[in-house]
Design a protein around this motif. Structure first.
Motif, PDB file in Angstrom:
ATOM      1  N   GLY A   1      -1.484   0.977 -16.280  1.00 26.35           N
ATOM      2  CA  GLY A   1      -2.305   1.841 -15.446  1.00 26.35           C
ATOM      3  C   GLY A   1      -1.577   2.220 -14.170  1.00 26.35           C
ATOM      4  N   LYS A   2      -2.149   3.167 -13.471  1.00 26.92           N
ATOM      5  CA  LYS A   2      -1.562   3.670 -12.233  1.00 26.92           C
ATOM      6  C   LYS A   2      -1.373   2.552 -11.211  1.00 26.92           C
ATOM      7  N   ASP A   3      -2.368   1.685 -11.053  1.00 28.81           N
ATOM      8  CA  ASP A   3      -2.268   0.609 -10.058  1.00 28.81           C
ATOM      9  C   ASP A   3      -1.113  -0.337 -10.368  1.00 28.81           C
ATOM     10  N   ARG A   4      -0.919  -0.619 -11.650  1.00 27.14           N
ATOM     11  CA  ARG A   4       0.172  -1.500 -12.046  1.00 27.14           C
ATOM     12  C   ARG A   4       1.533  -0.840 -11.779  1.00 27.14           C
ATOM     13  N   LEU A   5       1.621   0.469 -12.002  1.00 27.57           N
ATOM     14  CA  LEU A   5       2.867   1.188 -11.735  1.00 27.57           C
ATOM     15  C   LEU A   5       3.195   1.191 -10.244  1.00 27.57           C
ATOM     16  N   VAL A   6       2.180   1.404  -9.419  1.00 24.36           N
ATOM     17  CA  VAL A   6       2.390   1.398  -7.966  1.00 24.36           C
ATOM     18  C   VAL A   6       2.823   0.006  -7.504  1.00 24.36           C
ATOM     19  N   ALA A   7       2.164  -1.025  -8.023  1.00 29.27           N
ATOM     20  CA  ALA A   7       2.523  -2.401  -7.650  1.00 29.27           C
ATOM     21  C   ALA A   7       3.950  -2.730  -8.082  1.00 29.27           C
ATOM     22  N   ALA A   8       4.353  -2.283  -9.256  1.00 30.94           N
ATOM     23  CA  ALA A   8       5.710  -2.543  -9.741  1.00 30.94           C
ATOM     24  C   ALA A   8       6.744  -1.840  -8.869  1.00 30.94           C
ATOM     25  N   ALA A   9       6.445  -0.629  -8.442  1.00 32.90           N
ATOM     26  CA  ALA A   9       7.368   0.102  -7.578  1.00 32.90           C
ATOM     27  C   ALA A   9       7.507  -0.599  -6.228  1.00 32.90           C
ATOM     28  N   ARG A  10       6.408  -1.079  -5.701  1.00 33.70           N
ATOM     29  CA  ARG A  10       6.478  -1.813  -4.424  1.00 33.70           C
ATOM     30  C   ARG A  10       7.243  -3.111  -4.583  1.00 33.70           C
ATOM     31  N   ALA A  11       7.029  -3.816  -5.707  1.00 33.41           N
ATOM     32  CA  ALA A  11       7.746  -5.070  -5.954  1.00 33.41           C
ATOM     33  C   ALA A  11       9.246  -4.827  -6.112  1.00 33.41           C
ATOM     34  N   ALA A  12       9.628  -3.651  -6.600  1.00 34.06           N
ATOM     35  CA  ALA A  12      11.036  -3.306  -6.769  1.00 34.06           C
ATOM     36  C   ALA A  12      11.630  -2.721  -5.487  1.00 34.06           C
ATOM     37  N   SER A  13      10.882  -2.748  -4.390  1.00 36.50           N
ATOM     38  CA  SER A  13      11.316  -2.217  -3.094  1.00 36.50           C
ATOM     39  C   SER A  13      11.708  -0.747  -3.190  1.00 36.50           C
ATOM     40  N   ALA A  14      10.909   0.008  -3.922  1.00 31.85           N
ATOM     41  CA  ALA A  14      11.158   1.444  -4.073  1.00 31.85           C
ATOM     42  C   ALA A  14      10.870   2.149  -2.750  1.00 31.85           C
ATOM     43  N   PRO A  15      11.539   3.271  -2.503  1.00 33.77           N
ATOM     44  CA  PRO A  15      11.259   4.042  -1.281  1.00 33.77           C
ATOM     45  C   PRO A  15       9.801   4.501  -1.250  1.00 33.77           C
ATOM     46  N   GLU A  16       9.295   4.737  -0.057  1.00 35.60           N
ATOM     47  CA  GLU A  16       7.895   5.149   0.107  1.00 35.60           C
ATOM     48  C   GLU A  16       7.601   6.451  -0.618  1.00 35.60           C
ATOM     49  N   GLU A  17       8.578   7.353  -0.735  1.00 32.72           N
ATOM     50  CA  GLU A  17       8.366   8.612  -1.453  1.00 32.72           C
ATOM     51  C   GLU A  17       8.050   8.375  -2.927  1.00 32.72           C
ATOM     52  N   VAL A  18       8.711   7.368  -3.521  1.00 35.91           N
ATOM     53  CA  VAL A  18       8.456   7.032  -4.926  1.00 35.91           C
ATOM     54  C   VAL A  18       7.049   6.454  -5.083  1.00 35.91           C
ATOM     55  N   VAL A  19       6.670   5.558  -4.183  1.00 38.19           N
ATOM     56  CA  VAL A  19       5.326   4.971  -4.232  1.00 38.19           C
ATOM     57  C   VAL A  19       4.274   6.059  -4.038  1.00 38.19           C
ATOM     58  N   ARG A  20       4.517   6.978  -3.110  1.00 36.91           N
ATOM     59  CA  ARG A  20       3.575   8.063  -2.860  1.00 36.91           C
ATOM     60  C   ARG A  20       3.437   8.962  -4.099  1.00 36.91           C
ATOM     61  N   ALA A  21       4.549   9.217  -4.777  1.00 42.79           N
ATOM     62  CA  ALA A  21       4.504  10.035  -5.992  1.00 42.79           C
ATOM     63  C   ALA A  21       3.686   9.343  -7.080  1.00 42.79           C
ATOM     64  N   LEU A  22       3.823   8.040  -7.221  1.00 48.32           N
ATOM     65  CA  LEU A  22       3.042   7.296  -8.212  1.00 48.32           C
ATOM     66  C   LEU A  22       1.565   7.264  -7.834  1.00 48.32           C
ATOM     67  N   ARG A  23       1.265   7.129  -6.541  1.00 47.11           N
ATOM     68  CA  ARG A  23      -0.134   7.120  -6.107  1.00 47.11           C
ATOM     69  C   ARG A  23      -0.803   8.461  -6.339  1.00 47.11           C
ATOM     70  N   GLY A  24      -0.036   9.547  -6.403  1.00 43.96           N
ATOM     71  CA  GLY A  24      -0.589  10.879  -6.617  1.00 43.96           C
ATOM     72  C   GLY A  24      -0.940  11.173  -8.073  1.00 43.96           C
TER      73      GLY A  24
END
Length: 105
Positions: free
Chosen positions: A21-44
């Motif tokens: 799900g979307k929440d799991r993808l966002v959490a995985a990106a944050r855990a991987a220390s992804a840039p904020e732009e990547v997290v924002r794109a996943l949240r959208g």
């Protein structure tokens, strides 16, 4: 403003087991220390379950606005259904009304 790309997003979620799900993808990106732009794109993205990385690549907004747009999920779902409302409506098949059935039109 820094921009993100689909490969950046896919790299941030490389350790995710699908379907996810979307929440799991966002959490995985944050855990991987992804840039904020990547997290924002996943949240959208729309809040649904994605079967694989290809579905994520087709759904992610790679050029998001600085502020998350509350209508982004609705626009993304509408785009998947075939575009803007009102566009080529006359070409779409519609069920016949009872009056049309009765008069054979």
């Amino acid at each position: 403003m820094a921009r993100t790309s689909v490969p950046d997003v896919l790299a941030a979620i490389r350790d995710v087991d699908f379907p996810a799900g979307k929440d799991r993808l966002v959490a995985a990106a944050r855990a991987a220390s992804a840039p904020e732009e990547v997290v924002r794109a996943l949240r959208g993205m729309t809040p649904e379950r994605y079967a694989d990385r290809e579905e994520v690549a087709g759904s992610v907004r790679v050029d998001p606005d600085p502020a998350v747009d509350p209508d982004a999920a609705r626009r993304t779902a509408r785009a998947r259904e075939g575009g803007r409302p009102g566009f080529s409506q006359h070409l779409r098949e519609e069920p016949r009304t009872p009056i049309q059935e009765e008069f054979g039109r």
